[in-house]
Design an enzyme around this catalytic site. Structure first.
Site, PDB file in Angstrom:
ATOM      1  N   ASP A  69      -5.402  -3.896  -2.602  1.00  0.00           N
ATOM      2  CA  ASP A  69      -4.423  -3.601  -1.553  1.00  0.00           C
ATOM      3  C   ASP A  69      -3.773  -4.861  -0.975  1.00  0.00           C
ATOM      4  O   ASP A  69      -4.462  -5.799  -0.559  1.00  0.00           O
ATOM      5  CB  ASP A  69      -5.154  -2.841  -0.437  1.00  0.00           C
ATOM      6  N   SER A  92       0.826  -1.197   0.000  1.00  0.00           N
ATOM      7  CA  SER A  92       0.000   0.000   0.000  1.00  0.00           C
ATOM      8  C   SER A  92       0.870   1.262   0.000  1.00  0.00           C
ATOM      9  O   SER A  92       1.706   1.428  -0.876  1.00  0.00           O
ATOM     10  CB  SER A  92      -0.973  -0.047   1.181  1.00  0.00           C
TER      11      SER A  92
END
Length: 283
Positions: A161, A47
């Site tokens: 993610d 991320s």
């Protein structure tokens, strides 16, 4: 007798975790390592950690710091190209444009420092290591928070993610060849905003209705709770040699305007670990 041979330094890997605006602490950690002349041989990120790691790998940390220090609420809102919520609230094209201006079109294999971004295959649930191909696409996949950013099509996979499967990718850096792994977890001491507001809801205060969390807070709080549990499990099985946990849990998901605070905290926390890092890595 004094040894005529100096110990060879060990190859150092940096594993940067997710955490949205708290990711500024990664910049502080990297600045502290550079100030102490600690080399970074490998970097992997999840991320926001992938975003910071990408800039580190391409040797453009100054450009990243300048970019994030210039962010305010008005600028941040411009990044959010809201779409009809079929697969996500935000398309992410504007974020890609900003990254492209800074990073260009570079294959990960050509980077000065070996780099990998971690994403999640939303169909199979598998961890996907992006260590080849376009760096911007890899970062965009790794930051695709479910429910907020639209997923990314990567070859035959649909990616979101990486924090869903590997919030602080220590194991990835080890596989890359690192002998000493420095893990940075910016979510270790997160204060869940939704829970704070929910406590207010139990009172009979007139401000009760205003305290109710919004959709983004609910999504992010759910993800943080999940990631904290996954991180504990992952770091128990794949321990970092050095674990840095900056005190940035009070920084909100989109509070990028507080980046000076997170950078300073990351620098401070990393500096406190510097003697231990030097001893382990023979630097």
């Amino acid at each position: 007798m004094i040894s005529l041979f100096k110990k060879c330094r060990k190859r150092i890997g940096l594993a940067l975790g997710g955490g949205a605006a708290r990711g500024g602490a990664h910049i502080g950690v990297i600045n502290a390592l550079k100030a102490a002349n600690i080399p970074i041989d490998y970097v992997a990120g999840t991320s926001i950690g992938a975003l910071v790691g990408g800039f580190l790998a391409i040797d453009k940390m100054d450009a990243l710091e300048q970019l994030v220090l210039g962010l305010d609420w008005k600028t941040i809102i411009k990044f959010f190209d809201v779409v009809f919520p079929k697969v996500g609230l935000v398309e992410g094209k504007k974020v890609e444009e900003i990254l492209r201006k800074s990073l260009g079109e570079v294959d990960i294999k050509e980077l000065p420092t070996p780099f990998a971004a971690v994403a999640t295959d939303i169909v199979s649930g598998e961890e996907v290591i992006l260590n080849a191909g376009d760096i911007v696409e890899a970062i965009r996949a790794s930051i695709a928070i479910p429910g907020i950013f639209t997923p990314i099509k990567w070859q035959d996979r649909i990616l979101v993610d990486g924090g869903l499967v590997n919030p602080v990718p220590v194991n990835v850096v080890k596989k890359m060849g690192a002998e000493i792994v420095i893990g940075v977890d910016v979510n270790a001491k997160v204060v869940i905003p939704t829970m704070q507001k929910m406590k207010k809801l139990t009172s009979k205060d007139k401000e009760t209705k205003e305290a109710f969390p919004n959709i983004i807070e609910i999504i992010m709080s759910a993800i943080y709770i999940m990631e904290q549990q996954i991180t504990k499990y992952k770091l128990a099985s794949d321990k970092a040699d050095i674990l840095i946990e900056p005190e940035v849990g009070h920084i909100g998901f989109l509070e990028f305007h507080r980046t000076p605070e997170t950078i300073a905290e990351g620098y401070k926390t990393a500096t406190e670990k510097m003697k231990e890092i030097k001893a382990l890595a023979n630097v």
